[in-house]
Design an enzyme around this catalytic site. Sequence first.
Site, PDB file in Angstrom:
ATOM      1  N   ASP A 142     -62.572  64.969  16.881  1.00  0.00           N
ATOM      2  CA  ASP A 142     -61.277  64.287  16.828  1.00  0.00           C
ATOM      3  C   ASP A 142     -60.162  65.319  16.912  1.00  0.00           C
ATOM      4  O   ASP A 142     -60.318  66.459  16.464  1.00  0.00           O
ATOM      5  CB  ASP A 142     -61.141  63.488  15.528  1.00  0.00           C
ATOM      6  CG  ASP A 142     -62.089  62.305  15.466  1.00  0.00           C
ATOM      7  OD1 ASP A 142     -62.351  61.699  16.516  1.00  0.00           O
ATOM      8  OD2 ASP A 142     -62.564  61.980  14.360  1.00  0.00           O
ATOM      9  N   ASP A 166     -61.992  56.679  20.511  1.00  0.00           N
ATOM     10  CA  ASP A 166     -61.591  55.774  19.429  1.00  0.00           C
ATOM     11  C   ASP A 166     -60.502  54.811  19.899  1.00  0.00           C
ATOM     12  O   ASP A 166     -60.523  53.627  19.558  1.00  0.00           O
ATOM     13  CB  ASP A 166     -61.080  56.569  18.222  1.00  0.00           C
ATOM     14  CG  ASP A 166     -62.140  57.454  17.598  1.00  0.00           C
ATOM     15  OD1 ASP A 166     -63.340  57.162  17.765  1.00  0.00           O
ATOM     16  OD2 ASP A 166     -61.769  58.451  16.956  1.00  0.00           O
TER      17      ASP A 166
END
Length: 196
Positions: A142, A166
């Site tokens: 991320d 995501d």
Amino acid sequence: MDQRAPIPFNRHLTFWALACLGCAADLWSKHYMFSQPDLLAHDIRWMWEGHAGFQLSLNEGALFGMGQGNVWVFASCATAAAVAIPVWLFVFGAARDRGLTIALGCILGGVIGNLYDRLGLPGLQWANWDSARSGTVHAVRDFVLIARRWPPQGQFDVWPNFNVADSLLVCGAIALFLISWRRPDRPPTPESAVAS
């Protein structure tokens, strides 16, 4: 909906293009961000000071970091979804619905992007991130950081870091929710399914 109507070729094109482009955008952006020296040094690269920027993190859980450490459970679920989505669309005929095809194309792109990370394919080693751990990293990469200061001079509230995959998953899920509320005025005919 007439289940006997053939699935238009443009549904295959739309679905696979979204899935492939979404996955490629996710994997490229992760590769780029995880190769930046300032970010690898645990710095934050602010695009909007105090609100939005880039910061690297590794997530062994699911959305919002839930279920930390259950990487193989999530990898198994992602593998099942990567098989089930195309089967549902093209074997069972759900691809006759354009909106559903678009939403699931985005979702599949996100599923495969994060599955790639969970399988350890980027080749990251824990020793470079946490000196107490060793071996290959099986965690989602991320890098998008969203923060806000509340009250204005107070402490930062930080949204869990996320990535392109995501975003695809969340947008696809929102689209599925909206599609589930859709009420067609009349059932579509095979001719309208092919035309749309």
